[in-house]
Scaffold this motif. Structure first.
Motif, mmCIF file in Angstrom:
data_model
loop_
_atom_site.group_PDB
_atom_site.id
_atom_site.type_symbol
_atom_site.label_atom_id
_atom_site.label_comp_id
_atom_site.label_asym_id
_atom_site.label_seq_id
_atom_site.Cartn_x
_atom_site.Cartn_y
_atom_site.Cartn_z
ATOM 1 N N ALA A 31 37.978 0.077 -8.823
ATOM 2 C CA ALA A 31 39.120 0.583 -9.591
ATOM 3 C C ALA A 31 38.649 1.600 -10.631
ATOM 4 O O ALA A 31 37.561 1.458 -11.193
ATOM 5 N N PHE A 32 39.473 2.615 -10.863
ATOM 6 C CA PHE A 32 39.105 3.665 -11.831
ATOM 7 C C PHE A 32 40.363 4.207 -12.508
ATOM 8 O O PHE A 32 41.455 4.138 -11.953
ATOM 9 N N VAL A 37 48.061 5.928 -13.764
ATOM 10 C CA VAL A 37 47.783 4.492 -13.753
ATOM 11 C C VAL A 37 46.381 4.327 -13.158
ATOM 12 O O VAL A 37 45.816 5.289 -12.636
ATOM 13 N N TYR A 38 45.814 3.118 -13.235
ATOM 14 C CA TYR A 38 44.525 2.873 -12.578
ATOM 15 C C TYR A 38 44.712 2.856 -11.064
ATOM 16 O O TYR A 38 45.709 2.345 -10.560
ATOM 17 N N GLY A 39 43.740 3.422 -10.343
ATOM 18 C CA GLY A 39 43.758 3.401 -8.883
ATOM 19 C C GLY A 39 42.682 2.461 -8.369
ATOM 20 O O GLY A 39 41.679 2.209 -9.044
ATOM 21 N N PRO A 143 45.487 3.602 -3.971
ATOM 22 C CA PRO A 143 46.806 3.208 -4.461
ATOM 23 C C PRO A 143 46.644 2.674 -5.884
ATOM 24 O O PRO A 143 45.518 2.557 -6.368
ATOM 25 N N SER A 144 47.738 2.361 -6.539
ATOM 26 C CA SER A 144 47.635 1.739 -7.853
ATOM 27 C C SER A 144 46.874 0.415 -7.727
ATOM 28 O O SER A 144 47.007 -0.288 -6.727
ATOM 29 N N ALA A 145 46.068 0.090 -8.757
ATOM 30 C CA ALA A 145 45.130 -1.035 -8.669
ATOM 31 C C ALA A 145 45.733 -2.349 -9.138
ATOM 32 O O ALA A 145 45.140 -3.086 -9.928
ATOM 33 N N THR A 176 45.664 4.403 -19.818
ATOM 34 C CA THR A 176 46.036 5.671 -19.186
ATOM 35 C C THR A 176 47.099 6.357 -20.044
ATOM 36 O O THR A 176 47.652 5.744 -20.949
ATOM 37 N N GLY A 177 47.418 7.621 -19.761
ATOM 38 C CA GLY A 177 48.315 8.370 -20.633
ATOM 39 C C GLY A 177 49.755 8.446 -20.164
ATOM 40 O O GLY A 177 50.675 7.999 -20.854
ATOM 41 N N VAL A 178 49.963 9.000 -18.981
ATOM 42 C CA VAL A 178 51.330 9.256 -18.488
ATOM 43 C C VAL A 178 52.092 7.946 -18.314
ATOM 44 O O VAL A 178 53.250 7.821 -18.703
ATOM 45 N N GLY A 179 51.456 6.958 -17.698
ATOM 46 C CA GLY A 179 52.047 5.626 -17.619
ATOM 47 C C GLY A 179 52.849 5.332 -16.367
ATOM 48 O O GLY A 179 52.924 4.191 -15.955
ATOM 49 N N VAL A 180 53.491 6.318 -15.774
ATOM 50 C CA VAL A 180 54.124 6.151 -14.455
ATOM 51 C C VAL A 180 53.322 6.963 -13.437
ATOM 52 O O VAL A 180 52.576 7.880 -13.805
#
Ligand code: TXA
Ligand code: MG
Length: 338
Positions: A31-32, A37-39, A143-145, A176-180
């Motif tokens: 995950a990163f 969001v984290y992926g 994908p999102s983690a 994370t910044g954007v959030g969505v």
């Protein structure tokens, strides 16, 4: 600041990124952070590695993954055709939260695209992600983690809560910044089509390329969405979520009525509204639509851990990033009170 990286408890940033890149090259799932969001990443050219993503998340096999690359040149190496408007969008919005769905040239493993002849590719706007992608030197499917069905993770702690013991590691880059998530844009047609609203708003896209369409499957539940992932009811919190449109007074009335029934009610709303609400538990999502997007998934997870019986959420404007926020909230909601 938080510890930067949880991988092997290494404190040094470059060493941690190298360790994560080595795991990716070795066919592991890591995950990163990205700007959205984290992926949960794996080598997109390695079918066995990509399978580890589906297994760790419990993700349906028919839902294709987004491939992450560091440069526009690497994006072009994965696709067979690029309409001229994509060059304009690359110029204007990358790196950034925009995913390009283009005809695949078959370089990615079959399970990345879930058998479709198109592939979704994006260039994340996050220094640790870009550095990781450069060092791994392979396209990274991610994908999102989160566990399938949980809100997307906006911190390494969220990732850990869902996937600890199921993945090789997490690169901790803070919140994370954007959030969505990113905007998913179908670029296989003469006019681009938004398959999933996200970090880049339709108004921004239209300024660069003129007309942009929106997948009718997004607004109409009787129409099948063109993006396989959009048919799933994502982001569900443990407690039912009611979306309420209108004034703070109207929200308060709903809260009051449900509290009277003995329910523990949590409320999430923008600063101006939340200040005028009384409830068992309140979450201030901030003053702007941007801050609401940033705070959204953490708020949903917070209500899970605080064991509320019901979550009441303010309905927001669908302008700008509000379109992505309301898309996620409508999917999470069991009731929409207008
Ligand atoms: O911001 C993001 O996009 C995050 C970060 C980690 O990059 N990733 C993300 O991935 O949200 P995921 O897997 O949770 O969502 C990917 C969405 C799904 O709805 C999927 O169906 C759609 O993109 N998608 C991927 N490839 C596609 C394709 N070839 N055609 C149509 N939809 C596609
Ligand atoms: Mg997801």
């Amino acid at each position: 600041t938080k510890r930067w990286f949880a991988i092997d408890k290494l404190q040094d940033k470059q060493e941690a990124i190298q360790a994560a890149a080595a795991l990716l090259k070795a066919g592991e799932a890591v995950a990163f952070p990205t700007e959205t969001v984290y992926g949960l990443g794996a080598d997109a050219t390695n079918e066995l590695a990509v399978n580890k993503i589906f297994e760790a998340k419990g993700r349906p096999q028919d839902n294709p993954l987004i491939v992450h690359v560091a440069t526009a040149q690497q994006l072009k190496e994965l696709v067979s055709e690029i309409p001229p408007y994509v060059d304009k969008l690359l110029e204007a919005f990358t790196p950034g939260p925009l995913t390009f769905v283009l005809p695949s040239n078959g370089r990615c493993a079959d399970n990345v695209t879930a058998g479709l002849d198109s592939v979704g590719v994006r260039i994340p706007d996050h220094p640790a992600a870009l550095s990781l992608l450069k060092q791994a030197a392979v396209p990274v499917a991610a994908p999102s983690a989160n566990l399938s069905g949980k809100p997307s993770p906006t911190s390494a702690d969220h990732v850990w809560a869902d996937l600890q013991g199921r993945i090789a590691g997490v690169l901790d880059g803070g919140a994370t910044g954007v959030g969505v998530e990113s905007t998913v844009l179908d670029c296989t047609q003469p006019i681009p089509i938004i398959l999933r609203p996200g970090g880049i708003a339709i108004e921004q896209l239209e300024q660069v390329v003129g007309t942009v369409m929106v997948d009718p499957g997004l607004a109409n539940e009787h129409e099948r969405p063109r993006s396989p992932g959009m048919k799933y009811r994502h982001y569900s919190p443990d407690a039912p979520l009611w979306l309420v449109k209108g004034s703070a007074d109207k929200l308060q009335q709903v809260v009051y009525k449900e509290s009277q029934k003995g329910q523990r009610v949590g409320v999430m709303a923008a600063s101006g509204t939340i200040a005028r609400i009384e409830a068992d538990l309140k979450k201030d999502l901030g003053a702007s639509l941007e801050s609401v997007a940033t705070a959204l998934y953490d708020a949903l997870r917070m209500f899970n851990s605080q064991h509320v019986d019901l979550i009441i959420c303010e309905a927001f404007s669908e302008e700008g990033i509000g379109q992505a926020v309301m898309n996620r909230l409508k999917k999470a909601a069991s009731h929409y009170i207008e």
